[in-house]
Design a protein around this motif. Sequence first.
Motif, PDB file in Angstrom:
ATOM      1  N   HIS A  10       0.834  -1.198   0.000  1.00  0.00           N
ATOM      2  CA  HIS A  10       0.000   0.000   0.000  1.00  0.00           C
ATOM      3  C   HIS A  10       0.877   1.259   0.000  1.00  0.00           C
ATOM      4  CE1 HIS A  10      -3.068  -2.850   1.468  1.00  0.00           C
ATOM      5  NE2 HIS A  10      -3.930  -2.001   0.959  1.00  0.00           N
ATOM      6  N   ILE A  13      -1.664   3.277   4.551  1.00  0.00           N
ATOM      7  CA  ILE A  13      -2.655   2.416   5.195  1.00  0.00           C
ATOM      8  C   ILE A  13      -2.845   2.895   6.631  1.00  0.00           C
ATOM      9  CG2 ILE A  13      -0.964   0.671   5.902  1.00  0.00           C
ATOM     10  CD1 ILE A  13      -3.131  -1.439   5.093  1.00  0.00           C
ATOM     11  N   LEU A  77      -8.956   4.607   4.524  1.00  0.00           N
ATOM     12  CA  LEU A  77      -8.480   3.334   5.048  1.00  0.00           C
ATOM     13  C   LEU A  77      -7.114   2.975   4.452  1.00  0.00           C
ATOM     14  CD1 LEU A  77     -11.679   1.095   4.918  1.00  0.00           C
ATOM     15  CD2 LEU A  77     -10.223   1.398   6.916  1.00  0.00           C
ATOM     16  N   SER A  78      -7.016   3.125   3.140  1.00  0.00           N
ATOM     17  CA  SER A  78      -5.763   2.755   2.476  1.00  0.00           C
ATOM     18  C   SER A  78      -5.721   3.358   1.073  1.00  0.00           C
ATOM     19  CB  SER A  78      -5.612   1.234   2.393  1.00  0.00           C
ATOM     20  OG  SER A  78      -6.798   0.648   1.895  1.00  0.00           O
ATOM     21  N   ILE A  79      -4.523   3.441   0.549  1.00  0.00           N
ATOM     22  CA  ILE A  79      -4.322   4.001  -0.803  1.00  0.00           C
ATOM     23  C   ILE A  79      -3.386   3.088  -1.579  1.00  0.00           C
ATOM     24  CG2 ILE A  79      -3.491   5.988  -2.142  1.00  0.00           C
ATOM     25  CD1 ILE A  79      -3.886   7.722   0.356  1.00  0.00           C
ATOM     26  N   LYS A  80      -3.717   2.875  -2.832  1.00  0.00           N
ATOM     27  CA  LYS A  80      -2.793   2.239  -3.776  1.00  0.00           C
ATOM     28  C   LYS A  80      -2.518   3.261  -4.875  1.00  0.00           C
ATOM     29  CE  LYS A  80      -2.231  -2.033  -2.315  1.00  0.00           C
ATOM     30  NZ  LYS A  80      -2.324  -3.338  -2.943  1.00  0.00           N
ATOM     31  N   THR A  82      -0.579   4.093  -8.598  1.00  0.00           N
ATOM     32  CA  THR A  82       0.085   3.558  -9.790  1.00  0.00           C
ATOM     33  C   THR A  82       0.715   4.733 -10.541  1.00  0.00           C
ATOM     34  OG1 THR A  82      -1.769   3.826 -11.319  1.00  0.00           O
ATOM     35  CG2 THR A  82      -1.761   1.826  -9.949  1.00  0.00           C
ATOM     36  N   MET A  85      -2.535   6.999 -11.435  1.00  0.00           N
ATOM     37  CA  MET A  85      -3.663   7.339 -10.566  1.00  0.00           C
ATOM     38  C   MET A  85      -3.421   6.934  -9.120  1.00  0.00           C
ATOM     39  SD  MET A  85      -6.300   4.379 -11.855  1.00  0.00           S
ATOM     40  CE  MET A  85      -7.617   4.798 -10.713  1.00  0.00           C
ATOM     41  N   HIS A  86      -4.214   7.545  -8.232  1.00  0.00           N
ATOM     42  CA  HIS A  86      -4.282   7.112  -6.839  1.00  0.00           C
ATOM     43  C   HIS A  86      -5.667   6.494  -6.635  1.00  0.00           C
ATOM     44  CE1 HIS A  86      -0.711   9.381  -6.173  1.00  0.00           C
ATOM     45  NE2 HIS A  86      -1.277  10.568  -6.053  1.00  0.00           N
ATOM     46  N   ALA A  87      -5.719   5.356  -5.956  1.00  0.00           N
ATOM     47  CA  ALA A  87      -6.997   4.715  -5.645  1.00  0.00           C
ATOM     48  C   ALA A  87      -7.137   4.654  -4.127  1.00  0.00           C
ATOM     49  CB  ALA A  87      -7.052   3.317  -6.255  1.00  0.00           C
ATOM     50  N   PHE A  88      -8.099   5.417  -3.597  1.00  0.00           N
ATOM     51  CA  PHE A  88      -8.327   5.471  -2.153  1.00  0.00           C
ATOM     52  C   PHE A  88      -9.464   4.512  -1.793  1.00  0.00           C
ATOM     53  CE2 PHE A  88      -6.714   9.850  -0.644  1.00  0.00           C
ATOM     54  CZ  PHE A  88      -5.873  10.037  -1.724  1.00  0.00           C
ATOM     55  N   LEU A  89      -9.248   3.719  -0.760  1.00  0.00           N
ATOM     56  CA  LEU A  89     -10.339   2.929  -0.173  1.00  0.00           C
ATOM     57  C   LEU A  89     -10.766   3.656   1.096  1.00  0.00           C
ATOM     58  CD1 LEU A  89     -11.631   0.262  -1.098  1.00  0.00           C
ATOM     59  CD2 LEU A  89     -10.159  -0.923   0.519  1.00  0.00           C
ATOM     60  N   LEU A  90     -12.066   3.931   1.205  1.00  0.00           N
ATOM     61  CA  LEU A  90     -12.556   4.809   2.269  1.00  0.00           C
ATOM     62  C   LEU A  90     -13.470   4.070   3.230  1.00  0.00           C
ATOM     63  CD1 LEU A  90     -13.551   7.821  -0.030  1.00  0.00           C
ATOM     64  CD2 LEU A  90     -11.367   7.453   1.117  1.00  0.00           C
TER      65      LEU A  90
ATOM     66  N   SER B   1     -16.618   2.904   0.313  1.00  0.00           N
ATOM     67  CA  SER B   1     -16.504   4.110  -0.507  1.00  0.00           C
ATOM     68  C   SER B   1     -15.115   4.171  -1.147  1.00  0.00           C
ATOM     69  CB  SER B   1     -16.724   5.356   0.353  1.00  0.00           C
ATOM     70  OG  SER B   1     -18.008   5.313   0.937  1.00  0.00           O
ATOM     71  N   SER B   2     -15.023   4.905  -2.229  1.00  0.00           N
ATOM     72  CA  SER B   2     -13.762   4.967  -2.970  1.00  0.00           C
ATOM     73  C   SER B   2     -13.552   6.347  -3.583  1.00  0.00           C
ATOM     74  CB  SER B   2     -13.758   3.950  -4.119  1.00  0.00           C
ATOM     75  OG  SER B   2     -13.797   2.636  -3.635  1.00  0.00           O
ATOM     76  N   LEU B   3     -12.281   6.683  -3.727  1.00  0.00           N
ATOM     77  CA  LEU B   3     -11.899   7.917  -4.420  1.00  0.00           C
ATOM     78  C   LEU B   3     -10.779   7.565  -5.396  1.00  0.00           C
ATOM     79  CD1 LEU B   3     -11.752  11.073  -4.748  1.00  0.00           C
ATOM     80  CD2 LEU B   3     -10.152  11.059  -2.825  1.00  0.00           C
ATOM     81  N   PHE B   4     -10.945   7.974  -6.643  1.00  0.00           N
ATOM     82  CA  PHE B   4      -9.918   7.745  -7.652  1.00  0.00           C
ATOM     83  C   PHE B   4      -9.443   9.094  -8.180  1.00  0.00           C
ATOM     84  CE2 PHE B   4     -12.752   4.086  -7.665  1.00  0.00           C
ATOM     85  CZ  PHE B   4     -11.845   3.058  -7.445  1.00  0.00           C
ATOM     86  N   ILE B   5      -8.141   9.303  -8.103  1.00  0.00           N
ATOM     87  CA  ILE B   5      -7.598  10.602  -8.513  1.00  0.00           C
ATOM     88  C   ILE B   5      -6.622  10.409  -9.663  1.00  0.00           C
ATOM     89  CG2 ILE B   5      -6.344  12.645  -7.758  1.00  0.00           C
ATOM     90  CD1 ILE B   5      -7.124  11.915  -4.878  1.00  0.00           C
ATOM     91  N   TYR B   6      -6.950  11.000 -10.778  1.00  0.00           N
ATOM     92  CA  TYR B   6      -6.045  11.059 -11.917  1.00  0.00           C
ATOM     93  C   TYR B   6      -5.434  12.465 -11.945  1.00  0.00           C
ATOM     94  CZ  TYR B   6      -8.441   6.872 -13.754  1.00  0.00           C
ATOM     95  OH  TYR B   6      -8.962   5.611 -13.922  1.00  0.00           O
ATOM     96  N   HIS B 156      -8.176  -5.810   5.907  1.00  0.00           N
ATOM     97  CA  HIS B 156      -7.588  -5.924   4.568  1.00  0.00           C
ATOM     98  C   HIS B 156      -7.326  -7.384   4.187  1.00  0.00           C
ATOM     99  CE1 HIS B 156      -6.773  -1.528   4.928  1.00  0.00           C
ATOM    100  NE2 HIS B 156      -6.940  -1.565   3.620  1.00  0.00           N
ATOM    101  N   ASP B 183      -6.927  -3.622  -3.836  1.00  0.00           N
ATOM    102  CA  ASP B 183      -7.070  -3.181  -2.452  1.00  0.00           C
ATOM    103  C   ASP B 183      -8.507  -3.481  -2.033  1.00  0.00           C
ATOM    104  OD1 ASP B 183      -6.460  -2.071  -0.026  1.00  0.00           O
ATOM    105  OD2 ASP B 183      -6.424   0.010  -0.719  1.00  0.00           O
ATOM    106  N   ASN B 195     -11.061  -1.912  -4.578  1.00  0.00           N
ATOM    107  CA  ASN B 195     -10.601  -1.165  -5.749  1.00  0.00           C
ATOM    108  C   ASN B 195      -9.602  -2.029  -6.499  1.00  0.00           C
ATOM    109  OD1 ASN B 195     -11.955   1.147  -4.846  1.00  0.00           O
ATOM    110  ND2 ASN B 195     -10.139   1.987  -3.840  1.00  0.00           N
ATOM    111  N   GLU B 200      -2.311   0.271 -14.689  1.00  0.00           N
ATOM    112  CA  GLU B 200      -1.942   1.528 -14.007  1.00  0.00           C
ATOM    113  C   GLU B 200      -2.970   2.640 -14.171  1.00  0.00           C
ATOM    114  OE1 GLU B 200       1.168   1.609 -12.538  1.00  0.00           O
ATOM    115  OE2 GLU B 200       2.116  -0.125 -13.474  1.00  0.00           O
TER     116      GLU B 200
END
Lengths: 92, 299
Positions: A10, A13, A77-80, A82, A85-90, B1-6, B156, B183, B195, B200
């Motif tokens: 991660h 986290i 909760l956590s971030i992955k 690449t 992009m960033h993918a946040f799990l909330l 819930s999720s957040l995706f940032i480009y 997790h 994740d 997610n 990538e």
Amino acid sequence: TVTIHELTNHTYIDKELSAALDSTDAFEGPEKLLEIWFYAHSEDIPNTNNKASKRTLRDIPLDQWVEILKLVKCEVLSIKSTKQMHAFLLSE
Amino acid sequence: SSLFIYDHRLTLKTCGTTTTLLCLERLLDVVQEQLGWRLKNPDTNGKYSPFKVFYSRRCFMFPLKQRGIHKSWSSEVDYLNQFFSNGRSYLVGRNDQSNHWNLYVTESQPVIATSNSSQNDETLEVLMTGIDPSSAKQFVSERSVDAASSNADEGHLLGYNITKSTGLDRVYDNRTQVNFTHDAFAFTPCGYSSNMVLDEQFYYTLHVTPEKGWSYASFESNVPVRQVSNNEQDNSQVLANVLAVFQPAEFCLTFFSKDSLTLNQLAQLVQNIKNYSKRDRIIYDLDDYQLLYMRFEKR
């Protein structure tokens, strides 16, 4: 497919939050989905800092996202991350 | 819930009684302050003019539990219109049923710079209710909530196990062997969010609330299925893979695409889904996108 390696790589986290989170009565089902395209393509982002690289949404620091997400009643909760992009799990 | 940032766009998908739209003012301020992006349009009374805004949701199961502006669709639209000048709102599906879908979308701004990219953006969303009880069981995890045991990170780990056991990491046939990032989290006492990022840059995300009586699961994806599968798979097969995991009593499918051919192909492919009867099929022309909405019930 996913491998066990995905549990250890991660970008961020929050183990304390993940251990303590109790979602009793938190769920309603249908989500709210907000999508904002500030520009049509990443190539369209203007160079506003007169430096070689443009600043993008991914340059906004994590503490700012945490502050924004507080308004939504979500925690990170956590971030992955690449290359693109960033993918946040909330929480929730 | 999720957040995706480009770099240039973001997607925020939040469950429960979250207050998604209340972040708008601060979000737009932060983007302007931190990045120096000029988002306000002097021609529209100082309202914001990002390239495109989408806001959507299925009608709530328990609308009275929602907070403030989220208690009604009209309040949400009024709130959005305070920020954006060129928005349109749609109620998609049957107004007299409690399973319609709402959409707010702004007109696209003229593209400022010429881009070399001709990417065909598409988003598939499947919203499912009445999950089969045997399927729902897979998303109930037994673990104790204990901040003192934070090193274990059981949420997790259990999320990972659910992803593997349900096969939700194999929804797409990754023939091109692109990078796969995962994740997932299993909530206590139940629930699951994940997610997955392919190559990538493309994501799919799942959120599941398996409670008996009001079970719900959502799948949302912007993965270009033909690209990652080397033309071996299409979105109807992706849909079949998702339905096989949840076996819902009812589901609606929404598909946004800039390419009308892709959209029409999907509309044809999912005309007849085994064990399901089609109830609604609606196509909208939305500026530079097309939207397909379909609703099905189990026979």
